[in-house]
Design an enzyme around this catalytic site. Sequence first.
Site, short mmCIF file in Angstrom:
data_model
loop_
_atom_site.label_atom_id
_atom_site.label_comp_id
_atom_site.label_asym_id
_atom_site.label_seq_id
_atom_site.Cartn_x
_atom_site.Cartn_y
_atom_site.Cartn_z
CD GLU A 175 -1.88 10.58 14.11
OE1 GLU A 175 -0.55 10.51 13.70
OE2 GLU A 175 -2.60 11.39 13.63
CG ASN A 216 -6.80 12.49 18.44
OD1 ASN A 216 -7.85 12.78 18.57
ND2 ASN A 216 -5.90 13.19 17.54
CG HIS A 251 -8.58 12.25 9.28
ND1 HIS A 251 -8.97 13.59 8.83
CD2 HIS A 251 -7.60 12.47 10.30
CE1 HIS A 251 -8.14 14.41 9.76
NE2 HIS A 251 -7.29 13.61 10.61
CD GLU A 280 -6.62 14.91 13.99
OE1 GLU A 280 -6.54 14.74 12.93
OE2 GLU A 280 -6.10 14.84 15.12
CG ASP A 282 -10.83 15.44 6.98
OD1 ASP A 282 -10.77 14.32 6.98
OD2 ASP A 282 -9.79 16.35 7.27
#
Length: 389
Positions: A175, A216, A251, A280, A282
């Site tokens: 990030e 990432n 996300h 990641e 979801d």
Amino acid sequence: MKLVVARRRIMEGIDIRKNKRAWLGLIAILTSVTVSGWLDGPLPQPNDSLKKVFQADFLIGTALNLGQIDATDGSTNKLIKQQFNAITAENIMKAQVIHPRWGKFDFDAADKFVAYGDRHGMYIVGHTLIWHSQLPSFVQTITQVDSLRQFMDLHIRTIAKRYASSVDSWDVVNEALNEDGSWRESVFYKILGEDYIIDAFRIAAEAAPKAKLYYNDYNIEQPAKRAGAIRLIKKLQAAGVRIDGVGIQGHWHVDQLPLEAIEQSILEYAALGLEVAITELDLEVLPRNFQGADVNRRMATHHPALNPYVNGLPDSVQQQLAADYESLFRLFLKHGNHISRVTFWGVNDKYSWLNNWPIRGRTNYPLVFDRNNRPKEAFFKIIGVKNAP
């Protein structure tokens, strides 16, 4: 069908007026069977395993917390071993945990994580070496260039070397970008400038020569941030520093999937010679007033309207969640030659970080297994993608 036939036959054999006790007993039995079936739901059969279904396409991973690594919950441990062949350290390898004081490392939890992966033959992902968040407090007080460089070198080299023979992939930098693709003004950027990312990847490559090295980030499928990520990657490549892949965090929000942007991003990152991982994954089902996954952002209000599904997810939302996961995996499968891994950010709904962010205590349902490790409709839709003509 068998239950319906049995119910009809039993009812035909009972005269309600003459045998009230038998009738009440029948009601109890049928209620028990029906409620039990509804509560239990369909359970995965031995062949209903995500890792087996997609074994020829990409790894299927999950993020683990310390309790799961310690296998304190037998049902969850069984599910992890059945469904996943890759694991990511959710929090225990972040600097705040593993390097709490200058030069003092706590490897206990990380060692357990690696041992768990080794024991079960899983692909092990270290997360993360350099991140602006969840840093030990002493890093935020550093103001000198030499001191921060010394910290970065010590931190990366010590951890990556320790696990050089066991960690298969590292999220080296996490990030580093703003939503518009510009550099995030982290402590690393403000003191060291853009080249801190070159230093981080160079040190990681020296310390862990066999591990895959990834950048990432979230929202890097969106055009502006994607362009920034591509500039970052090209900067590393121009410097002759090894980078093996890019992690699109995934996300996303139910009924708002940016499928075209995701597909374009997979193709553009792959064109740079990189692996692409969905790291990641979801799907948020609760309302909030911003997109993204910046853990430092919060919503102050606790209005009940922002936590609408305390007693369960409505069927309409459950079906939309399933449809969205189906669409995602259809896309992933289409580009399986570029995708190395798809990792869910949590084993089941109970352990999702979205229960506590951006508002603490919400009841969220973003994954494909419910709080009791039962597969949701989304699970079966994903399996069906592979079996579809």
